[in-house]
Write a protein that holds these residues in place. Structure first.
Motif, PDB file in Angstrom:
ATOM      1  N   LEU A 130     -64.259  36.088  60.084  1.00 21.11           N
ATOM      2  CA  LEU A 130     -65.036  35.476  59.003  1.00 21.11           C
ATOM      3  C   LEU A 130     -65.753  34.186  59.405  1.00 21.11           C
ATOM      4  O   LEU A 130     -66.903  33.972  59.037  1.00 21.11           O
ATOM      5  CB  LEU A 130     -64.122  35.184  57.806  1.00 21.11           C
ATOM      6  N   ILE A 131     -65.123  33.343  60.126  1.00 19.83           N
ATOM      7  CA  ILE A 131     -65.687  32.014  60.378  1.00 19.83           C
ATOM      8  C   ILE A 131     -66.569  31.974  61.618  1.00 19.83           C
ATOM      9  O   ILE A 131     -67.672  31.430  61.578  1.00 19.83           O
ATOM     10  CB  ILE A 131     -64.561  30.961  60.450  1.00 19.83           C
ATOM     11  N   PRO A 137     -68.484  34.281  63.255  1.00 19.02           N
ATOM     12  CA  PRO A 137     -69.865  34.790  63.105  1.00 19.02           C
ATOM     13  C   PRO A 137     -70.737  33.852  62.259  1.00 19.02           C
ATOM     14  O   PRO A 137     -71.917  33.683  62.539  1.00 19.02           O
ATOM     15  CB  PRO A 137     -69.683  36.142  62.420  1.00 19.02           C
ATOM     16  N   ASN A 138     -70.125  33.242  61.259  1.00 21.94           N
ATOM     17  CA  ASN A 138     -70.906  32.308  60.444  1.00 21.94           C
ATOM     18  C   ASN A 138     -71.261  31.051  61.217  1.00 21.94           C
ATOM     19  O   ASN A 138     -72.304  30.448  60.983  1.00 21.94           O
ATOM     20  CB  ASN A 138     -70.136  31.949  59.174  1.00 21.94           C
ATOM     21  N   LYS A 147     -71.907  30.984  64.437  1.00 23.10           N
ATOM     22  CA  LYS A 147     -73.041  31.385  65.288  1.00 23.10           C
ATOM     23  C   LYS A 147     -74.324  31.437  64.461  1.00 23.10           C
ATOM     24  O   LYS A 147     -75.382  30.973  64.902  1.00 23.10           O
ATOM     25  CB  LYS A 147     -72.769  32.745  65.924  1.00 23.10           C
ATOM     26  N   GLN A 148     -74.221  32.010  63.266  1.00 18.98           N
ATOM     27  CA  GLN A 148     -75.389  32.085  62.396  1.00 18.98           C
ATOM     28  C   GLN A 148     -75.821  30.677  61.980  1.00 18.98           C
ATOM     29  O   GLN A 148     -77.009  30.375  61.925  1.00 18.98           O
ATOM     30  CB  GLN A 148     -75.048  32.932  61.170  1.00 18.98           C
ATOM     31  N   TYR A 149     -74.866  29.802  61.711  1.00 20.71           N
ATOM     32  CA  TYR A 149     -75.167  28.417  61.346  1.00 20.71           C
ATOM     33  C   TYR A 149     -75.913  27.718  62.477  1.00 20.71           C
ATOM     34  O   TYR A 149     -76.895  27.021  62.243  1.00 20.71           O
ATOM     35  CB  TYR A 149     -73.868  27.670  61.014  1.00 20.71           C
ATOM     36  N   TYR A 186     -79.444  29.056  62.560  1.00 20.38           N
ATOM     37  CA  TYR A 186     -80.242  28.490  61.474  1.00 20.38           C
ATOM     38  C   TYR A 186     -80.525  27.007  61.697  1.00 20.38           C
ATOM     39  O   TYR A 186     -81.600  26.514  61.369  1.00 20.38           O
ATOM     40  CB  TYR A 186     -79.550  28.678  60.133  1.00 20.38           C
TER      41      TYR A 186
END
Length: 180
Positions: free
Chosen positions: A34-35, A37-38, A40-42, A45
């Motif tokens: 959960l954390i 991948p977010n 990496k996406q963060y 972005y």
């Protein structure tokens, strides 16, 4: 009565280690699924945002430069803008021309639209003057007149010995939007 706490002796260490390891494994699995991948996406972005901010800053600087340039041009060319806004009237122009010539007649040749934004009056000016110096003073005076006026060629100067008759065309430029 014995006041010594013996509750820690009853704890089964094996069970405790199993539950602790299950808790740690479950926590790690949740973190990894959960954390991370977010995160990496963060980061992705955040990099996009930072590049967008840099690009926005560059564009804003260019825009501010253009705005300052426009303000400077408006100040430098205020007379030109005002001369386009001023409505041309024949009596006003004849009064102005009488300062330089003895006799002035103004005849409108044609009215045309120039590139949809400007209107152009072509006027045929016939005048009588005593010396050609007045004609050159008139041409210089057109630069300070309240309308945008262009003297056109051919300029016909004929003398009969006493006075010089001058015939020439002028173009008066104005904004079409003021007519509507």
């Amino acid at each position: 009565m014995n006041n010594i706490d013996r509750s820690l002796e009853k704890i089964n260490i094996i069970k405790l280690l199993i539950f602790l390891s299950i808790f740690i494994i479950t926590t790690l699995v949740l973190i990894l699924t959960l954390i991370l991948p977010n995160v990496k996406q963060y980061r992705s972005y955040k990099n996009q945002y930072n590049s967008a901010v840099v690009h926005k800053t560059k564009v804003q600087n260019v825009l501010n430069g253009r705005i300052n340039e426009i303000k400077k041009l408006r100040l430098d060319n205020a007379k030109v803008f005002n001369s386009f806004k001023h409505k041309f009237t024949k009596p006003e122009f004849v009064l102005f021309a009488n300062n330089f010539f003895d006799k002035v007649t103004l005849k409108e040749v044609k009215k045309s639209i120039h590139k949809k934004e400007f209107k152009v009056y072509e006027l045929n000016v016939t005048s009588a003057l005593k010396t050609p110096v007045n004609f050159y003073k008139f041409l210089d005076g057109l630069n300070h007149y309240q309308n945008m006026i262009q003297a056109d060629f051919p300029i016909d100067l004929k003398s009969n010995g006493k006075v010089i008759n001058a015939t020439f065309k002028i173009k008066v430029f104005g904004l079409v939007s003021l007519e509507k």
